[in-house]
Design an enzyme around this catalytic site. Structure first.
Site, mmCIF file in Angstrom:
data_model
loop_
_atom_site.group_PDB
_atom_site.id
_atom_site.type_symbol
_atom_site.label_atom_id
_atom_site.label_comp_id
_atom_site.label_asym_id
_atom_site.label_seq_id
_atom_site.Cartn_x
_atom_site.Cartn_y
_atom_site.Cartn_z
ATOM 1 N N ASP A 13 0.811 -1.215 0.000
ATOM 2 C CA ASP A 13 0.000 0.000 0.000
ATOM 3 C C ASP A 13 0.846 1.267 0.000
ATOM 4 O OD1 ASP A 13 -2.274 -1.675 0.183
ATOM 5 O OD2 ASP A 13 -1.914 -1.856 2.328
ATOM 6 N N LYS A 16 2.028 1.965 -5.139
ATOM 7 C CA LYS A 16 2.706 1.416 -6.312
ATOM 8 C C LYS A 16 1.864 1.537 -7.579
ATOM 9 C CE LYS A 16 3.235 -2.606 -4.360
ATOM 10 N NZ LYS A 16 2.738 -2.265 -3.019
ATOM 11 N N GLY A 40 -4.145 -4.818 -4.039
ATOM 12 C CA GLY A 40 -5.194 -3.890 -4.448
ATOM 13 C C GLY A 40 -4.496 -2.630 -4.860
ATOM 14 N N HIS A 41 -4.527 -2.272 -6.141
ATOM 15 C CA HIS A 41 -3.881 -1.022 -6.525
ATOM 16 C C HIS A 41 -4.905 -0.062 -7.101
ATOM 17 C CE1 HIS A 41 -2.203 -4.503 -8.798
ATOM 18 N NE2 HIS A 41 -3.002 -4.039 -9.715
ATOM 19 N N GLN A 224 2.181 -6.193 -2.822
ATOM 20 C CA GLN A 224 2.539 -6.216 -1.393
ATOM 21 C C GLN A 224 3.830 -5.392 -1.186
ATOM 22 O OE1 GLN A 224 1.780 -9.716 -2.704
ATOM 23 N NE2 GLN A 224 -0.256 -8.902 -2.473
ATOM 24 N N THR A 300 -8.465 -4.051 -0.631
ATOM 25 C CA THR A 300 -9.010 -5.392 -0.841
ATOM 26 C C THR A 300 -10.032 -5.759 0.233
ATOM 27 O OG1 THR A 300 -6.983 -6.041 -1.947
ATOM 28 C CG2 THR A 300 -8.337 -7.830 -1.116
HETATM 29 P P1 IMP Z 1 -2.372 -12.996 2.439
HETATM 30 O O1 IMP Z 1 -1.453 -12.443 1.408
HETATM 31 O O2 IMP Z 1 -3.827 -12.859 2.099
HETATM 32 O O3 IMP Z 1 -1.997 -14.409 2.836
HETATM 33 O O4 IMP Z 1 -2.181 -12.127 3.778
HETATM 34 C C1 IMP Z 1 -0.974 -12.152 4.540
HETATM 35 C C2 IMP Z 1 -0.654 -10.776 5.099
HETATM 36 O O5 IMP Z 1 -0.295 -9.894 4.043
HETATM 37 C C3 IMP Z 1 -1.818 -10.080 5.818
HETATM 38 O O6 IMP Z 1 -1.265 -9.308 6.878
HETATM 39 C C4 IMP Z 1 -2.400 -9.151 4.755
HETATM 40 O O7 IMP Z 1 -3.059 -8.053 5.333
HETATM 41 C C5 IMP Z 1 -1.122 -8.729 4.045
HETATM 42 N N1 IMP Z 1 -1.325 -8.329 2.643
HETATM 43 C C6 IMP Z 1 -1.527 -9.145 1.584
HETATM 44 N N2 IMP Z 1 -1.618 -8.443 0.444
HETATM 45 C C7 IMP Z 1 -1.468 -7.156 0.780
HETATM 46 C C8 IMP Z 1 -1.425 -5.945 0.010
HETATM 47 O O8 IMP Z 1 -1.524 -5.926 -1.222
HETATM 48 N N3 IMP Z 1 -1.238 -4.796 0.715
HETATM 49 C C9 IMP Z 1 -1.054 -4.793 2.054
HETATM 50 N N4 IMP Z 1 -1.074 -5.904 2.813
HETATM 51 C C10 IMP Z 1 -1.276 -7.073 2.179
HETATM 52 MG MG MG Z 2 -2.745 -2.215 -1.874
#
Ligand code: IMP
Ligand code: MG
Length: 434
Positions: A13, A16, A40-41, A224, A300
């Site tokens: 977040d 990007k 989520g972008h 991420q 997301t």
């Molecule tokens: P997962 O990727 O759904 O397995 O989540 C694992 C961890 O990564 C959690 O803390 C989510 O909130 C975090 N996370 C996953 N994708 C994103 C993203 O795109 N932005 C910020 N945090 C993320």
């Molecule tokens: Mg995001």
């Protein structure tokens, strides 16, 4: 500069989407190489706001070719929904290719994500619940189904017949009233998705390497962030992929000698969503101010993000791990109007200053951030920031430039782009020598 990588330096977040879209203007290809629809972008073009989870950020531009690389985990239902929504809003959108080697997220991965989180109780990761971790689990366990197999109904069915009994057992180990998997239900719904996606499926490593041979420009878009990396992040509170620059090679099938530049996106403060530590988290009114002003709620999941001061231990960790050649610093506008700003320069661990992010979360929990305080700049409206940005770097507030210089000096990395608002116009680009 034919191959450029864009990486999140914090917990995701960082903005990007906007930065990728800016560079995408000059690129031929925009490629994702890891993660899935946990990302989520958000991109703002004129008055239009686009939010994507799976499609690369360049997809709204008709003259681009966007690629979903082999390193992703792809939920076909979500992908088809994004494609159909895109076609309604942007009839002339980019060409799309999907790797035949990417793993497919199936309904049982989503159910497993929920069951695993439930079984962890208060130690849960706080995942996005999109089946990302379980899909990477089956990939590494060699019981995954790849897109190339998924689009062929016979192979898809054969694979499911082999795999489903094992999945059913893992369900039952997690919960006595786990749902019963029905192969016919999955095949009848999902083989239709496979047929629709087949037109996009190809060997994307061959596609991308041919493009590089033709001197085309490729932008690799990380999802991420570094601190969510399964190796170098705050394990186990991480995602199940490697959002680092090195992951481009594995997740897109491009050798390391082909990468020219790595741009690290740094949010001017720190945020984190989900569980797990964030040393500079603020639980006071300053944290609330940043959250409200920056609208720091997950794209997301809609969850409120933890907000806090910029952490240079984190950013330096990212510089080293990703080989960052320059920064794009985002959301500088959000800090406008605060009395003063703090920057974390190290952690105090039992009287000793630590400058490298510790691997052990017990050690991390004993760390206290060490701060430097610097002056803040005044608040401006979105329109005022755009006007300032249009005048160029020199016109920006002096305090803001000092903040940027502080980050550059501490990390020995130049900031080539500064973002002071969501729109493309609120961006300052600086020529730097690399
Ligand atoms: P997962 O990727 O759904 O397995 O989540 C694992 C961890 O990564 C959690 O803390 C989510 O909130 C975090 N996370 C996953 N994708 C994103 C993203 O795109 N932005 C910020 N945090 C993320
Ligand atoms: Mg995001």
């Amino acid at each position: 500069m034919p191959a450029i990588v864009i990486i999140g330096t914090q917990w995701g977040d960082e903005g990007k989407g906007k930065i990728t879209d800016y560079y995408a203007e000059r690129a031929d290809f925009v490629v994702r190489f890891q993660g899935g629809n946990n990302a989520g972008h958000t991109i703002k073009i004129g008055e239009e706001v686009y939010k994507f989870h799976l499609l690369p950020s360049g997809v709204v531009r008709a003259d681009k070719h966007v690629v979903i690389g082999n390193g992703l985990v792809v939920d076909p239902k979500v992908l088809l929904k994004e494609i159909s929504e895109l076609k309604v809003r942007v009839p002339e959108s980019a060409k799309l290719s999907i790797s035949d080697r990417a793993n497919v997220i199936l309904p049982y991965h989503l159910i497993l994500d929920g069951l695993q989180e439930q079984s962890k109780g208060s130690a849960k990761i706080g995942t996005t619940g999109r089946g990302i971790g379980p899909c990477y689990m089956t990939k590494v366990a060699r019981t995954g189904i790849r897109i190339g197999e998924f689009i062929d109904e016979t192979t898809f069915r054969e694979k499911l017949e082999q795999i489903l009994p094992g999945i059913q057992k893992s369900y039952e180990a997690l919960s006595p009233d786990a749902p019963k998997l029905d192969i016919e239900e999955i095949v009848s719904e999902y083989s239709a998705y496979g047929s629709e996606l087949a037109q996009y499926v190809t060997d994307t490593s061959v596609l991308l390497n041919s493009a590089l041979d033709e001197n085309k420009t490729i932008l690799f878009e990380g999802a991420q962030g570094t601190m969510l990396d399964v190796d170098f992040g705050t394990y186990p509170f991480v995602t199940s992929s490697n959002p680092l620059a090195g992951s481009v090679c594995i997740g897109a099938g491009v050798g390391p000698t082909k990468i020219d530049r790595v741009i690290g996106v740094v949010k001017a403060y720190t945020t984190r969503v989900g569980s797990g530590p964030m040393p500079t988290n603020l639980t006071d009114e300053t944290g609330d101010y940043i959250r409200e002003k920056g609208q720091e709620f997950g794209t997301t999941t809609g969850r409120p993000r933890n907000c806090g001061w910029l952490d240079l231990v984190v950013v330096s960790h990212s510089c080293r791990l990703n080989g960052i050649t320059s920064f794009a610093i985002t959301r500088l506008d959000v800090l406008g109007g605060l009395k003063e700003l703090k920057i974390c320069t190290g952690y105090n661990h039992k009287g000793t200053k630590i400058e490298h992010f510790p691997a052990n979360l017990n050690v991390l929990s004993e760390c206290e951030p060490v701060y430097d305080t610097i002056s803040a700049w005044q608040e401006y409206s979105e329109e005022e920031w755009i006007k300032l940005a249009q005048k160029g770097y020199e016109a920006l507030p002096e305090e803001l430039k000092s903040y940027v210089n502080y980050i550059e000096d501490a990390t020995n990395t130049p900031a080539e782009m500064l973002s002071v608002g969501p729109s493309r116009a609120a961006t300052v680009y600086r020529e730097i020598s690399t």
